[in-house]
Motif scaffolding. Sequence first.
Motif, PDB file in Angstrom:
ATOM      1  N   LEU A 186     -12.348  84.758  63.371  1.00  0.00           N
ATOM      2  CA  LEU A 186     -12.940  84.431  62.644  1.00  0.00           C
ATOM      3  C   LEU A 186     -12.112  84.522  61.016  1.00  0.00           C
ATOM      4  O   LEU A 186     -12.290  83.835  60.212  1.00  0.00           O
ATOM      5  CB  LEU A 186     -14.062  85.352  62.079  1.00  0.00           C
ATOM      6  N   ARG A 187     -11.083  85.379  61.222  1.00  0.00           N
ATOM      7  CA  ARG A 187     -10.069  85.191  60.186  1.00  0.00           C
ATOM      8  C   ARG A 187      -9.231  83.901  60.215  1.00  0.00           C
ATOM      9  O   ARG A 187      -8.656  83.562  59.255  1.00  0.00           O
ATOM     10  CB  ARG A 187      -9.171  86.479  60.303  1.00  0.00           C
ATOM     11  N   GLY A 188      -9.073  83.395  61.251  1.00  0.00           N
ATOM     12  CA  GLY A 188      -8.145  82.313  61.474  1.00  0.00           C
ATOM     13  C   GLY A 188      -6.632  82.519  61.162  1.00  0.00           C
ATOM     14  O   GLY A 188      -6.348  84.034  61.200  1.00  0.00           O
ATOM     15  N   ASN A 189      -5.728  81.491  61.106  1.00  0.00           N
ATOM     16  CA  ASN A 189      -4.135  82.049  60.781  1.00  0.00           C
ATOM     17  C   ASN A 189      -3.722  81.708  59.448  1.00  0.00           C
ATOM     18  O   ASN A 189      -2.721  81.606  59.070  1.00  0.00           O
ATOM     19  CB  ASN A 189      -3.588  81.335  61.922  1.00  0.00           C
ATOM     20  N   GLY A 190      -4.649  81.335  58.638  1.00  0.00           N
ATOM     21  CA  GLY A 190      -4.161  81.157  57.155  1.00  0.00           C
ATOM     22  C   GLY A 190      -3.795  79.785  56.852  1.00  0.00           C
ATOM     23  O   GLY A 190      -3.173  79.584  55.624  1.00  0.00           O
ATOM     24  N   SER A 191      -3.352  78.922  57.830  1.00  0.00           N
ATOM     25  CA  SER A 191      -3.043  77.538  57.555  1.00  0.00           C
ATOM     26  C   SER A 191      -3.870  76.307  58.215  1.00  0.00           C
ATOM     27  O   SER A 191      -4.669  76.568  58.866  1.00  0.00           O
ATOM     28  CB  SER A 191      -1.591  77.673  58.278  1.00  0.00           C
ATOM     29  N   GLY A 192      -3.432  75.332  57.562  1.00  0.00           N
ATOM     30  CA  GLY A 192      -3.945  74.160  58.103  1.00  0.00           C
ATOM     31  C   GLY A 192      -5.365  73.636  57.442  1.00  0.00           C
ATOM     32  O   GLY A 192      -5.946  74.447  57.123  1.00  0.00           O
ATOM     33  N   GLN A 193      -5.553  72.212  57.613  1.00  0.00           N
ATOM     34  CA  GLN A 193      -6.892  71.922  57.272  1.00  0.00           C
ATOM     35  C   GLN A 193      -8.194  72.183  58.101  1.00  0.00           C
ATOM     36  O   GLN A 193      -7.900  72.028  59.414  1.00  0.00           O
ATOM     37  CB  GLN A 193      -7.036  70.325  57.126  1.00  0.00           C
ATOM     38  N   LEU A 194      -8.936  72.786  57.840  1.00  0.00           N
ATOM     39  CA  LEU A 194     -10.118  73.312  58.417  1.00  0.00           C
ATOM     40  C   LEU A 194     -11.095  72.090  58.804  1.00  0.00           C
ATOM     41  O   LEU A 194     -11.612  71.410  58.043  1.00  0.00           O
ATOM     42  CB  LEU A 194     -10.865  74.431  57.945  1.00  0.00           C
TER      43      LEU A 194
ATOM     44  N   LEU B 146     -27.468  94.591  57.588  1.00  0.00           N
ATOM     45  CA  LEU B 146     -27.976  94.673  56.244  1.00  0.00           C
ATOM     46  C   LEU B 146     -27.860  93.500  55.259  1.00  0.00           C
ATOM     47  O   LEU B 146     -28.668  93.164  54.630  1.00  0.00           O
ATOM     48  CB  LEU B 146     -27.504  96.164  55.704  1.00  0.00           C
ATOM     49  N   LEU B 147     -26.494  93.161  55.248  1.00  0.00           N
ATOM     50  CA  LEU B 147     -26.149  92.177  54.057  1.00  0.00           C
ATOM     51  C   LEU B 147     -26.179  90.919  54.341  1.00  0.00           C
ATOM     52  O   LEU B 147     -26.529  89.866  53.719  1.00  0.00           O
ATOM     53  CB  LEU B 147     -24.793  92.376  53.620  1.00  0.00           C
ATOM     54  N   HIS B 148     -26.164  90.329  55.848  1.00  0.00           N
ATOM     55  CA  HIS B 148     -26.165  89.035  56.363  1.00  0.00           C
ATOM     56  C   HIS B 148     -27.162  88.123  55.707  1.00  0.00           C
ATOM     57  O   HIS B 148     -26.902  86.926  55.314  1.00  0.00           O
ATOM     58  CB  HIS B 148     -26.045  89.140  57.577  1.00  0.00           C
ATOM     59  N   PRO B 149     -28.538  88.649  55.697  1.00  0.00           N
ATOM     60  CA  PRO B 149     -29.564  87.595  55.100  1.00  0.00           C
ATOM     61  C   PRO B 149     -29.281  87.400  53.614  1.00  0.00           C
ATOM     62  O   PRO B 149     -29.901  86.217  53.176  1.00  0.00           O
ATOM     63  CB  PRO B 149     -30.711  88.584  55.159  1.00  0.00           C
TER      64      PRO B 149
ATOM     65  N   GLU C   6     -14.931  70.825  60.940  1.00  0.00           N
ATOM     66  CA  GLU C   6     -16.420  71.406  60.761  1.00  0.00           C
ATOM     67  C   GLU C   6     -16.713  72.253  62.048  1.00  0.00           C
ATOM     68  O   GLU C   6     -17.417  73.084  61.849  1.00  0.00           O
ATOM     69  CB  GLU C   6     -17.139  70.130  61.149  1.00  0.00           C
ATOM     70  N   TRP C   7     -15.775  72.101  63.111  1.00  0.00           N
ATOM     71  CA  TRP C   7     -16.029  73.243  64.420  1.00  0.00           C
ATOM     72  C   TRP C   7     -15.471  74.555  64.120  1.00  0.00           C
ATOM     73  O   TRP C   7     -15.561  75.448  64.717  1.00  0.00           O
ATOM     74  CB  TRP C   7     -15.878  72.383  65.674  1.00  0.00           C
ATOM     75  N   ASP C   8     -14.485  74.573  63.195  1.00  0.00           N
ATOM     76  CA  ASP C   8     -13.785  75.822  63.119  1.00  0.00           C
ATOM     77  C   ASP C   8     -14.549  76.871  62.492  1.00  0.00           C
ATOM     78  O   ASP C   8     -15.474  76.553  61.629  1.00  0.00           O
ATOM     79  CB  ASP C   8     -12.586  75.604  62.129  1.00  0.00           C
ATOM     80  N   ARG C   9     -14.440  77.882  62.914  1.00  0.00           N
ATOM     81  CA  ARG C   9     -15.463  79.141  62.369  1.00  0.00           C
ATOM     82  C   ARG C   9     -14.184  80.018  61.488  1.00  0.00           C
ATOM     83  O   ARG C   9     -14.224  81.337  61.903  1.00  0.00           O
ATOM     84  CB  ARG C   9     -15.788  79.850  63.478  1.00  0.00           C
ATOM     85  N   VAL C  10     -13.873  79.796  60.545  1.00  0.00           N
ATOM     86  CA  VAL C  10     -12.741  80.506  59.854  1.00  0.00           C
ATOM     87  C   VAL C  10     -13.276  80.664  58.488  1.00  0.00           C
ATOM     88  O   VAL C  10     -13.671  79.866  57.573  1.00  0.00           O
ATOM     89  CB  VAL C  10     -11.154  79.514  59.675  1.00  0.00           C
ATOM     90  N   TYR C  11     -13.237  82.165  57.968  1.00  0.00           N
ATOM     91  CA  TYR C  11     -13.415  82.383  56.783  1.00  0.00           C
ATOM     92  C   TYR C  11     -12.200  82.832  56.238  1.00  0.00           C
ATOM     93  O   TYR C  11     -11.495  84.005  56.417  1.00  0.00           O
ATOM     94  CB  TYR C  11     -14.564  83.945  56.657  1.00  0.00           C
ATOM     95  N   ASP C  12     -11.788  82.204  54.993  1.00  0.00           N
ATOM     96  CA  ASP C  12     -10.562  82.504  54.302  1.00  0.00           C
ATOM     97  C   ASP C  12     -10.604  82.264  52.886  1.00  0.00           C
ATOM     98  O   ASP C  12     -11.707  81.552  52.461  1.00  0.00           O
ATOM     99  CB  ASP C  12      -9.491  81.832  55.032  1.00  0.00           C
TER     100      ASP C  12
ATOM    101  N   ALA D 125     -15.422  88.285  53.082  1.00  0.00           N
ATOM    102  CA  ALA D 125     -15.008  89.378  53.557  1.00  0.00           C
ATOM    103  C   ALA D 125     -15.626  90.053  54.597  1.00  0.00           C
ATOM    104  O   ALA D 125     -15.323  90.620  55.582  1.00  0.00           O
ATOM    105  CB  ALA D 125     -14.709  90.281  52.183  1.00  0.00           C
ATOM    106  N   ALA D 126     -17.035  89.800  54.448  1.00  0.00           N
ATOM    107  CA  ALA D 126     -18.226  90.782  55.582  1.00  0.00           C
ATOM    108  C   ALA D 126     -17.651  89.859  56.759  1.00  0.00           C
ATOM    109  O   ALA D 126     -17.751  90.518  57.804  1.00  0.00           O
ATOM    110  CB  ALA D 126     -19.387  90.302  54.980  1.00  0.00           C
ATOM    111  N   ASN D 127     -17.581  88.467  57.000  1.00  0.00           N
ATOM    112  CA  ASN D 127     -17.482  87.577  58.041  1.00  0.00           C
ATOM    113  C   ASN D 127     -16.166  87.922  58.688  1.00  0.00           C
ATOM    114  O   ASN D 127     -15.837  87.922  60.115  1.00  0.00           O
ATOM    115  CB  ASN D 127     -17.842  86.143  57.939  1.00  0.00           C
ATOM    116  N   ARG D 128     -15.166  88.423  57.833  1.00  0.00           N
ATOM    117  CA  ARG D 128     -13.671  88.739  58.324  1.00  0.00           C
ATOM    118  C   ARG D 128     -13.540  89.892  58.653  1.00  0.00           C
ATOM    119  O   ARG D 128     -12.853  90.474  59.647  1.00  0.00           O
ATOM    120  CB  ARG D 128     -12.787  88.266  57.093  1.00  0.00           C
TER     121      ARG D 128
END
Length: 873
Positions: free
Chosen positions: A195-203, A561-564, A205-211, A547-550
Amino acid sequence: MLHQIVDLLSGRKDDGERSKIKGKVVLMKKNVLDLNDLSASVVDRINELVGQKVALQLISSVNTDHSAASGSGSGSEDKLKGKVGKVAYLEKWVTTFTSLTPEDSTYDINFDWEEELGVPGAFIIKNSHHNEFYLKTLTLENVPGHGRIHFVCNSWVYPSDKYKTSRVFFSNQTYLPSETPDPLVYYREQELVNLRGNGSGQLEEWDRVYDYAHYNDLGNPDKGEDYVRPVLGGSSEYPYPRRGRTGRPPTKTDPNSESPIPLLLSLNIYVPRDERFGHLKMSDFLGYGLKSISQFLLPEFTDLCASTKNEFESFEDILQIYEGGLKLPDGPLLKSLYDNIPFEILKDLLPIDGEGLFKFPMPQIIQEDKSAWRKDEEFAREMIAGINPMIIRRLSEFPPTSNLDPKVYGDQTSAITHDHIVNQLDGLTLDEAINTNRLFILNHHDSLMPYIRRINTTTTKTYATRTLLFLEKDGRLKPLAIELSLPHPNGDQFGAISKVYTPAEDGVEGSLWQLAKAYVAVNDSGVHELISHWLHTHAVIEPFVIAANRQLSVLHPIYKLLHPHFRDTMNINAFARQILINAGGILEATVFPAKYSMELSAVMYKDWAFPEQALPVDLVKRGMAEEDSNSPHGVRLLIKDYPYAVDGLEIWSAIKTWVTDYCKFYYISDDTVQKDTELQSWWKELREKGHGDKKHEPWWPKMDTQKDLIESCTIIIWVASALHAATNFGQYPYAGYLPNRPTLSRRFMPEPGSPEYDELKTNPDKIFLRTITARLQTLIGIALIEILSRHSSDEIYLGQRDSPEWTKDAEPIQAFEKFGKKLGEIEKGIIEMNNDEKWNNRVGPVKVPYTLLFPTSEGEGITGKGIPNSVAI
């Protein structure tokens, strides 16, 4: 006989054949959700026929596969993975047909029971189809020795060739990191790495990256100098919360600015797919509506105003927007708008009849009385019961002073004098009024004065305002004086040029007083939209989502608790950056700071402090309450009839009680908080990256104690739910009639001897309407806030969850039920107070009861009530 018992307990049948674990998978197919891809179902059936199926494998939570080291352990020891079971496939995909309506599809699946698997705690899914689907749940009914196990997934699963690692889902069991069963540790940690990804590249729709990224996508410098906007975030001049990274390439003109998406693709801006609006919300226009305003209504309204006049001639002319409708000009854009609407619901939300008449619903503010909004009582009441009741504060010194640097801005002390107000204090002296907490101020002076000179170089002509008010014995506020200030013409260092206006009902003085109130409303409208609404809810919450998803696993109690309260926030913020707050966007066209709107927002972010978002803390800071340990909420209100604060404190306390019950179930001591590695990583990243421009602020909670955790989570939930509801869902009821809350002023106050001043004697309404928001900006603004004030049909309100089995733990479920019951009691209390005539500020002259913190809504659309869980529109 003993042999048979052993076989039964181990899951073996007499003939040696292994038994099965029966399961049911609930999902939604793409063709149900995407009417533009009806071929998806056919293609997926072909995939099934050639052996490209949807496969699942269970992962043990008790036994480790010692032959499959992960290779990612710490030190010299590799972490081991949980035992993975044999492959099983969804059954009868080919013969399971679904309609073209939003319906779930349920599939049976049978897993071979393997004794060494023990109790499954997760599963791997591999989608070999051509299309993605939305996986909702997996339920195992007969796990030997355990019984039923439920997995809440709620995630898009794309074809497996889109992923570099396997998709893994966990059961609804909750674990602190240190309590995670060893066989699941690797899968828990690896999911967060993905979920954190590698910090580079164009994301994609199927990417699951939170940055994270700065707000560097608001301008379009390639389009010309008029579309250049500063990067927000990463500097002391323009600090800002971070937004979700998309990775689009930079513009040609400025390498620090991200290139925009073409308008026709504006709904396809990247956010992780699970953060995108659901099918019901999209079909309810909350996405397409924003696009339609920019793409279709804006040019149509522009043509309309060009073909007639961009002015309202009278208040009756404005009422035609609601009572008679507007005749849109015939043309290809209008035909395109109505003939190519993607969803039927849009036709309901854009009520254009066969003759091209466009009609808005009647705002609540003028439903009972068409002129009560002009009364001083209503003007003051909306400061504590309108859509921006977070600004007013107690006046503790007279005359009001300024915090602006006198070396830069000279003397900014208020020009309001003792003589302006002394005869309006019900016989009290000025000192007595201050010492008995009877004087209050709506102060937009310091926040706006540094920008007024630049703002007034645009089409805007406005002032920085101060409004003094007196608290009467019956609890109502009475305006005493309004100060309108401009920068000194010879330079900021020479201070302000100010004029003071006092209440009057008749003649030129009465007309000037109405105009003075309009300038205050213009200030308040802009501050509301840019600060109270956008910055203090939308923008500040997004880093918490990222931050929560990472850093917090879906197994983590605080994630659950927080996700909703994070639902749809990244999506609506992404839409806003493309259409609303961008250079030349709807907000710049309709709100008085114009092209300086977001820059002003960044400057005001400097004053934002996380602990001060707690409602009791905010009320005390503004002098609207005093700390009181004997009060149920810990504070005592100085204005007892302060609807936002009264209802808000009830909601705040209910949230805090729920959060306390929940957190203390999982965190038995301060030591438990300190040793939670995921929690500490989340809090560190949130401060140092998510709100990186404020990482050195000493006011951040240290997250060392239960108290830190409970208070922080309560603030997050309050901001995402109740605070946003209080600022958002009353926009159309109160501001749908623009004269009540104009967003622009186009002329300065008429000066004695001018033609405009003379016309105040004969036609004051004309001067008023020529001063406030013009016809075009009114139509655009109303169209926008009509969308933003609507509840979608899939709304989930505070005290509700989208899944009844969101956790397996019984005590948190019971605590949540208690929370829901408390909110029901609060609803009843609000109804009783709104019906009690002793509370003058709850209904007011306009007969609009204060319901913006009513927990639920009776339905979708514009109701002026209901607290959704999240910042979702």
